[in-house]
Design a protein around this motif. Structure first.
Motif, PDB file in Angstrom:
ATOM      1  N   UNK A 221      15.584  -8.690   0.047  1.00  0.00           N
ATOM      2  CA  UNK A 221      15.269  -8.951  -1.357  1.00  0.00           C
ATOM      3  C   UNK A 221      14.487  -7.810  -1.999  1.00  0.00           C
ATOM      4  N   UNK A 222      13.545  -7.239  -1.257  1.00  0.00           N
ATOM      5  CA  UNK A 222      12.604  -6.288  -1.836  1.00  0.00           C
ATOM      6  C   UNK A 222      12.266  -5.220  -0.812  1.00  0.00           C
ATOM      7  N   UNK A 223      11.658  -4.156  -1.297  1.00  0.00           N
ATOM      8  CA  UNK A 223      11.193  -3.063  -0.441  1.00  0.00           C
ATOM      9  C   UNK A 223       9.672  -3.154  -0.268  1.00  0.00           C
ATOM     10  N   UNK A 224       9.214  -2.961   0.932  1.00  0.00           N
ATOM     11  CA  UNK A 224       7.774  -2.783   1.149  1.00  0.00           C
ATOM     12  C   UNK A 224       7.520  -1.298   1.331  1.00  0.00           C
ATOM     13  N   UNK A 225       6.566  -0.784   0.558  1.00  0.00           N
ATOM     14  CA  UNK A 225       6.268   0.650   0.550  1.00  0.00           C
ATOM     15  C   UNK A 225       5.116   0.968   1.482  1.00  0.00           C
ATOM     16  N   UNK A 226       5.270   2.074   2.208  1.00  0.00           N
ATOM     17  CA  UNK A 226       4.171   2.589   3.027  1.00  0.00           C
ATOM     18  C   UNK A 226       3.542   3.773   2.288  1.00  0.00           C
ATOM     19  N   UNK A 227       2.357   4.201   2.748  1.00  0.00           N
ATOM     20  CA  UNK A 227       1.675   5.301   2.061  1.00  0.00           C
ATOM     21  C   UNK A 227       2.498   6.587   2.188  1.00  0.00           C
ATOM     22  N   UNK A 228       2.366   7.452   1.194  1.00  0.00           N
ATOM     23  CA  UNK A 228       3.222   8.635   1.100  1.00  0.00           C
ATOM     24  C   UNK A 228       2.837   9.720   2.100  1.00  0.00           C
ATOM     25  N   UNK A 229       1.583   9.733   2.575  1.00  0.00           N
ATOM     26  CA  UNK A 229       1.130  10.832   3.437  1.00  0.00           C
ATOM     27  C   UNK A 229       1.527  10.602   4.890  1.00  0.00           C
ATOM     28  N   UNK A 230       1.215   9.433   5.424  1.00  0.00           N
ATOM     29  CA  UNK A 230       1.475   9.184   6.852  1.00  0.00           C
ATOM     30  C   UNK A 230       2.622   8.198   7.090  1.00  0.00           C
ATOM     31  N   UNK A 231       3.075   7.546   6.043  1.00  0.00           N
ATOM     32  CA  UNK A 231       4.087   6.474   6.158  1.00  0.00           C
ATOM     33  C   UNK A 231       3.658   5.480   7.229  1.00  0.00           C
TER      34      UNK A 231
END
Ligand code: PLP
Length: 360
Positions: A221-231
């Motif tokens: 249904x949706x995307x969960x985002x991780x932080x851009x630096x370390x994912x």
């Protein structure tokens, strides 16, 4: 109630009034009410020409800066019709204050919050017949600001429109309060500290579409985002903030500049504190969530946002593995928060934080 406002009222003629859609045809953001609020900004006059007028199209120059450099910010809030027909707004000033944070970040003019808030109340009152009744059905309110100067130079525009349009929307959960399936991406990122992740600006949503489409293609249904630096660290999910309940403690990522500070998020934190449930605003890594899922200590996951209020998560997908949460069922805290917040929004429950505001 118009007299003390510096807002002109241009009422739609009887022949301009639209037919209201049936309750089961509402959908989301498809139908718009008869009137809107509009005001304009330029350097000499500041905000001026404020009016409540018939809903109408704009003439916009193809060179208008909003189309090229994306100075566009918005808000999302709702009007709720209580059992006795009384209409309520939920923390509306917080939305305009947040819009001013967005405006400052994008070099756009700040709103006169009190004036805009009064105009919103007048607009909602005028359109009160458009607020659908029935649990979960609401009048969705979309304040928007766009850059209108027709010049192809990268600089802040010298002309802006601010407007409010409103759309009757159906219940978010017509088939009941069912958990969603969430796809965790480590291929795309949403925002980075120092960027614009903490403001509601149009480009953030354009940039999220591809990840969202790939998640949908995979059955999520949706995307969960991780932080851009370390994912590595959890940020948010789709257009909602996210909460975890692990070993009876509620955990949500802190607002460090890349996450949108949701008003629902803030309301959930205040309610959970009020109920004496332990809550931590801290960084939480995907590895911590995965190991809590594996050792059985991950009790609940839910998203928070104006559209869905509380959105329980039944499954997480990460690096080819599926993690089922609470047997795919809605958790007890998600349920309690949903009932409580919706009860407050519709004026049925006591409102200890004075969040709701009566219209009319
Ligand atoms: C609007 C939004 C939220 C939720 O904010 P609410 O004020 O609770 O509706 C969360 N994340 C993003 C990215 C958003 O745009």
């Amino acid at each position: 109630m118009w007299e003390n406002l510096d807002v002109t009222l241009k009422k739609a003629g009887q022949d301009q009034l639209k037919k209201k859609p049936a309750q089961d045809e509402l959908g989301f953001g498809k139908h718009f009410t008869d009137h809107m609020f509009l005001m304009k900004w330029d350097k000499q006059n500041g905000w001026h020409d404020a009016e409540i007028c018939p809903y109408h199209q704009f003439q916009v120059d193809p060179a208008a800066m909003v189309f090229h450099y994306g100075q566009a910010i918005f808000e999302g809030m709702k009007a709720y019709k209580g059992e006795d027909g009384q209409i309520f707004l939920f923390r509306p000033k917080d939305n305009f204050e947040r819009m001013n944070v967005s405006a400052t970040r994008l070099c756009m003019p700040r709103l006169p919050v009190d004036k805009v808030f009064k105009a919103l109340k007048a607009l909602v009152y005028l359109e009160r017949e458009w607020v659908p009744s029935g649990d979960g059905a609401t009048l969705y309110i979309r304040p928007t600001m766009i850059a209108m100067e027709p010049t192809l130079g990268v600089k802040p525009s010298s002309l802006y429109y601010f407007y409010i349009i409103m759309s009757p929307v159906g219940a978010y959960y017509p088939e009941g309060f069912n958990p969603t399936k969430i796809y965790i991406t480590d291929k795309y990122v949403r925002a980075v500290e120092g960027g614009v992740g903490n403001v509601k600006t149009a480009g953030n949503y354009a940039a999220s579409l591809l990840a969202s489409q790939e998640a949908k293609d995979a059955g999520y249904t949706q995307v969960l985002w991780l932080d851009a630096c370390e994912r590595k660290y959890i940020e948010e999910v789709g257009t909602s903030n996210i909460f975890f309940r692990i070993k009876d403690t509620v955990i949500t990522p802190p607002l460090h500049g890349s996450i949108l500070g949701g008003i629902t998020r803030d309301s959930v934190i205040k309610l959970v504190n009020h109920w004496d449930i332990s809550i931590e605003e801290r960084k939480i890594s995907i590895d911590e969530v995965v190991s809590a899922s594996q050792d059985g200590s991950l009790q609940e996951v839910f998203g928070t946002g104006t559209a869905a209020v509380i959105s329980p998560v039944g499954e997480l997908f990460y690096k080819g593995e599926k993690y089922i949460i609470n047997n795919g069922q809605t958790g007890a805290l998600s349920h309690r928060l949903f009932e409580e917040l919706q009860g407050i929004q519709y004026g049925r429950k006591e409102d200890p934080f004075k969040w709701t505001l009566r219209v009319g």
